[in-house]
Design a protein around this motif. Structure first.
Motif, PDB file in Angstrom:
ATOM      1  N   LEU A  86       9.717   3.451  12.426  1.00  0.00           N
ATOM      2  CA  LEU A  86       8.561   3.816  11.618  1.00  0.00           C
ATOM      3  C   LEU A  86       8.387   2.801  10.501  1.00  0.00           C
ATOM      4  N   ASP A  87       7.139   2.574  10.160  1.00  0.00           N
ATOM      5  CA  ASP A  87       6.776   1.607   9.127  1.00  0.00           C
ATOM      6  C   ASP A  87       6.151   2.375   7.970  1.00  0.00           C
ATOM      7  N   PHE A  88       6.744   2.231   6.788  1.00  0.00           N
ATOM      8  CA  PHE A  88       6.250   2.911   5.585  1.00  0.00           C
ATOM      9  C   PHE A  88       5.785   1.877   4.579  1.00  0.00           C
ATOM     10  N   ALA A  89       4.627   2.112   3.982  1.00  0.00           N
ATOM     11  CA  ALA A  89       4.113   1.174   2.982  1.00  0.00           C
ATOM     12  C   ALA A  89       3.403   1.916   1.866  1.00  0.00           C
ATOM     13  N   GLU A  90       3.459   1.328   0.672  1.00  0.00           N
ATOM     14  CA  GLU A  90       2.753   1.842  -0.493  1.00  0.00           C
ATOM     15  C   GLU A  90       1.812   0.763  -1.011  1.00  0.00           C
ATOM     16  N   LEU A  91       0.606   1.160  -1.326  1.00  0.00           N
ATOM     17  CA  LEU A  91      -0.415   0.218  -1.760  1.00  0.00           C
ATOM     18  C   LEU A  91      -1.040   0.726  -3.057  1.00  0.00           C
ATOM     19  N   GLU A  92      -1.002  -0.091  -4.082  1.00  0.00           N
ATOM     20  CA  GLU A  92      -1.616   0.265  -5.359  1.00  0.00           C
ATOM     21  C   GLU A  92      -3.012  -0.337  -5.437  1.00  0.00           C
ATOM     22  N   GLN A  93      -3.975   0.485  -5.796  1.00  0.00           N
ATOM     23  CA  GLN A  93      -5.350   0.027  -5.922  1.00  0.00           C
ATOM     24  C   GLN A  93      -5.853   0.268  -7.337  1.00  0.00           C
ATOM     25  N   LYS A  94      -6.426  -0.790  -7.948  1.00  0.00           N
ATOM     26  CA  LYS A  94      -6.957  -0.709  -9.305  1.00  0.00           C
ATOM     27  C   LYS A  94      -8.365  -1.271  -9.350  1.00  0.00           C
ATOM     28  N   MET A  95      -9.165  -0.681 -10.208  1.00  0.00           N
ATOM     29  CA  MET A  95     -10.520  -1.179 -10.428  1.00  0.00           C
ATOM     30  C   MET A  95     -10.497  -2.169 -11.584  1.00  0.00           C
ATOM     31  N   ILE A  96     -10.773  -3.429 -11.280  1.00  0.00           N
ATOM     32  CA  ILE A  96     -10.797  -4.486 -12.289  1.00  0.00           C
ATOM     33  C   ILE A  96     -12.145  -5.198 -12.212  1.00  0.00           C
ATOM     34  N   ARG A  97     -12.917  -5.083 -13.306  1.00  0.00           N
ATOM     35  CA  ARG A  97     -14.251  -5.703 -13.378  1.00  0.00           C
ATOM     36  C   ARG A  97     -15.095  -5.353 -12.157  1.00  0.00           C
ATOM     37  N   ASN A  98     -15.195  -4.028 -11.911  1.00  0.00           N
ATOM     38  CA  ASN A  98     -16.011  -3.493 -10.805  1.00  0.00           C
ATOM     39  C   ASN A  98     -15.541  -3.949  -9.421  1.00  0.00           C
ATOM     40  N   THR A  99     -14.319  -4.410  -9.346  1.00  0.00           N
ATOM     41  CA  THR A  99     -13.757  -4.830  -8.061  1.00  0.00           C
ATOM     42  C   THR A  99     -12.423  -4.116  -7.837  1.00  0.00           C
ATOM     43  N   ILE A 100     -12.264  -3.567  -6.639  1.00  0.00           N
ATOM     44  CA  ILE A 100     -11.007  -2.902  -6.309  1.00  0.00           C
ATOM     45  C   ILE A 100      -9.994  -3.946  -5.849  1.00  0.00           C
ATOM     46  N   GLU A 101      -8.902  -4.034  -6.577  1.00  0.00           N
ATOM     47  CA  GLU A 101      -7.838  -4.961  -6.210  1.00  0.00           C
ATOM     48  C   GLU A 101      -6.640  -4.178  -5.686  1.00  0.00           C
ATOM     49  N   SER A 102      -6.062  -4.659  -4.579  1.00  0.00           N
ATOM     50  CA  SER A 102      -4.936  -3.983  -3.936  1.00  0.00           C
ATOM     51  C   SER A 102      -3.664  -4.793  -4.117  1.00  0.00           C
ATOM     52  N   ASN A 103      -2.585  -4.085  -4.355  1.00  0.00           N
ATOM     53  CA  ASN A 103      -1.292  -4.724  -4.543  1.00  0.00           C
ATOM     54  C   ASN A 103      -0.241  -3.974  -3.731  1.00  0.00           C
ATOM     55  N   ASN A 104       0.375  -4.666  -2.772  1.00  0.00           N
ATOM     56  CA  ASN A 104       1.397  -4.036  -1.949  1.00  0.00           C
ATOM     57  C   ASN A 104       2.674  -3.843  -2.770  1.00  0.00           C
ATOM     58  N   LEU A 105       3.084  -2.581  -2.950  1.00  0.00           N
ATOM     59  CA  LEU A 105       4.248  -2.269  -3.770  1.00  0.00           C
ATOM     60  C   LEU A 105       5.548  -2.300  -2.978  1.00  0.00           C
ATOM     61  N   SER A 106       5.524  -1.725  -1.799  1.00  0.00           N
ATOM     62  CA  SER A 106       6.733  -1.700  -0.978  1.00  0.00           C
ATOM     63  C   SER A 106       6.365  -1.493   0.482  1.00  0.00           C
ATOM     64  N   GLU A 107       7.229  -1.968   1.337  1.00  0.00           N
ATOM     65  CA  GLU A 107       7.038  -1.793   2.778  1.00  0.00           C
ATOM     66  C   GLU A 107       8.394  -1.913   3.449  1.00  0.00           C
ATOM     67  N   GLY A 108       8.607  -1.083   4.440  1.00  0.00           N
ATOM     68  CA  GLY A 108       9.877  -1.153   5.148  1.00  0.00           C
ATOM     69  C   GLY A 108       9.770  -0.574   6.544  1.00  0.00           C
ATOM     70  N   ILE A 109      10.511  -1.163   7.460  1.00  0.00           N
ATOM     71  CA  ILE A 109      10.586  -0.654   8.824  1.00  0.00           C
ATOM     72  C   ILE A 109      11.932   0.037   8.987  1.00  0.00           C
ATOM     73  N   PHE A 110      11.904   1.277   9.435  1.00  0.00           N
ATOM     74  CA  PHE A 110      13.099   2.098   9.549  1.00  0.00           C
ATOM     75  C   PHE A 110      13.350   2.483  11.010  1.00  0.00           C
ATOM     76  N   THR A 111      14.579   2.368  11.424  1.00  0.00           N
ATOM     77  CA  THR A 111      14.978   2.768  12.766  1.00  0.00           C
ATOM     78  C   THR A 111      15.426   4.224  12.734  1.00  0.00           C
ATOM     79  N   PHE A 112      15.105   4.966  13.792  1.00  0.00           N
ATOM     80  CA  PHE A 112      15.518   6.366  13.819  1.00  0.00           C
ATOM     81  C   PHE A 112      15.931   6.791  15.224  1.00  0.00           C
ATOM     82  N   ILE A 113      16.706   7.850  15.274  1.00  0.00           N
ATOM     83  CA  ILE A 113      16.992   8.586  16.504  1.00  0.00           C
ATOM     84  C   ILE A 113      16.710  10.050  16.197  1.00  0.00           C
ATOM     85  N   GLY A 114      16.507  10.847  17.227  1.00  0.00           N
ATOM     86  CA  GLY A 114      16.192  12.243  16.961  1.00  0.00           C
ATOM     87  C   GLY A 114      16.277  13.100  18.203  1.00  0.00           C
ATOM     88  N   LYS A 115      16.066  14.390  17.998  1.00  0.00           N
ATOM     89  CA  LYS A 115      16.083  15.336  19.112  1.00  0.00           C
ATOM     90  C   LYS A 115      15.157  16.495  18.801  1.00  0.00           C
TER      91      LYS A 115
END
Length: 223
Positions: A86-115
């Protein structure tokens, strides 16, 4: 003295066989049906799931932060065991001078097993968009460090990071995850709970929305 075996007549033996036979046949029918139905169910588990989530670290500063998960479940066997990433990501979005700017805060790929455990339900009409009417199955997801372990000294506990309870709503094709246990105190890189929906190929669905908004231009586990 006449033994107990001699006391049993052929008629009594016949009666016992007559009573036992339907019970044995019923038990055999139940387990054969369970094997057939469980195989069909487990074949539907594999696939890509996605959804928006809360940030992993919930603070007052998390306002304006969007997060999402894309999960790929593979290789579900006839006992309900599966694995994937699974891939998890966080994205911060701010309004600066009438423009939405995005900043990637974190991202990670995680391995899993399950039942996931299978149960037989009575066959009846079920509304796919009413969770309480869905067939519900319970399971467990384990976040692990890796799958390329040293076979001779393999111990799954060595590779565990976190454990989640799974609730699968079959008709909705939805998975709900709730953190049950953290094996390492420093592990806090995923939300405590999240809900993911299976990819269906529609133009507007959680998978495509999360893919475009949170994982735009990034390499993901569904590639």
């Amino acid at each position: 003295m006449i033994s107990c075996i001699q006391c049993i007549t052929l008629g009594q033996i016949s009666e016992v066989i007559g009573i036992a036979t339907p019970v044995i046949l019923l038990i055999w029918f139940y387990y054969s049906q369970k094997q057939t139905l469980s195989k069909y169910y487990f074949d539907t588990i594999d696939g890509i799931y996605a959804g928006y989530t809360k940030p992993a670290n919930k603070t007052d500063e998390s306002k304006g932060i969007n997060a999402g998960i894309i999960m790929n479940i593979r290789d579900t066997d006839n006992k309900g065991f599966f694995k994937g990433e699974l891939d998890f990501a966080e994205l911060e979005q701010k309004m600066i001078r009438n423009t939405i700017e995005s900043n990637n805060l974190s991202e990670g790929i995680f391995t899993f097993i399950g039942k996931i455990d299978f149960e037989i339900y009575i066959n009846k009409s079920r509304h796919p968009f009413r969770p309480k009417e869905n067939r519900i199955y319970m399971g467990t997801l384990y976040i692990v460090d890796r799958l390329d372990f040293v076979f001779e000294s393999y111990n799954i506990e060595t590779y565990l990071s976190a454990e989640y309870d799974i609730v699968h709503y079959r008709e909705m094709q939805t998975l709900k995850f709730t953190l049950k246990k953290t094996y390492r105190p420093e592990f806090a890189r995923l939300p405590e709970s999240f809900v993911l929906y299976k990819k269906k190929g529609f133009d507007f669905e959680p998978y495509k929305n999360v893919k475009m908004e949170i994982f735009k231009g990034k390499t993901r586990v569904d590639n």
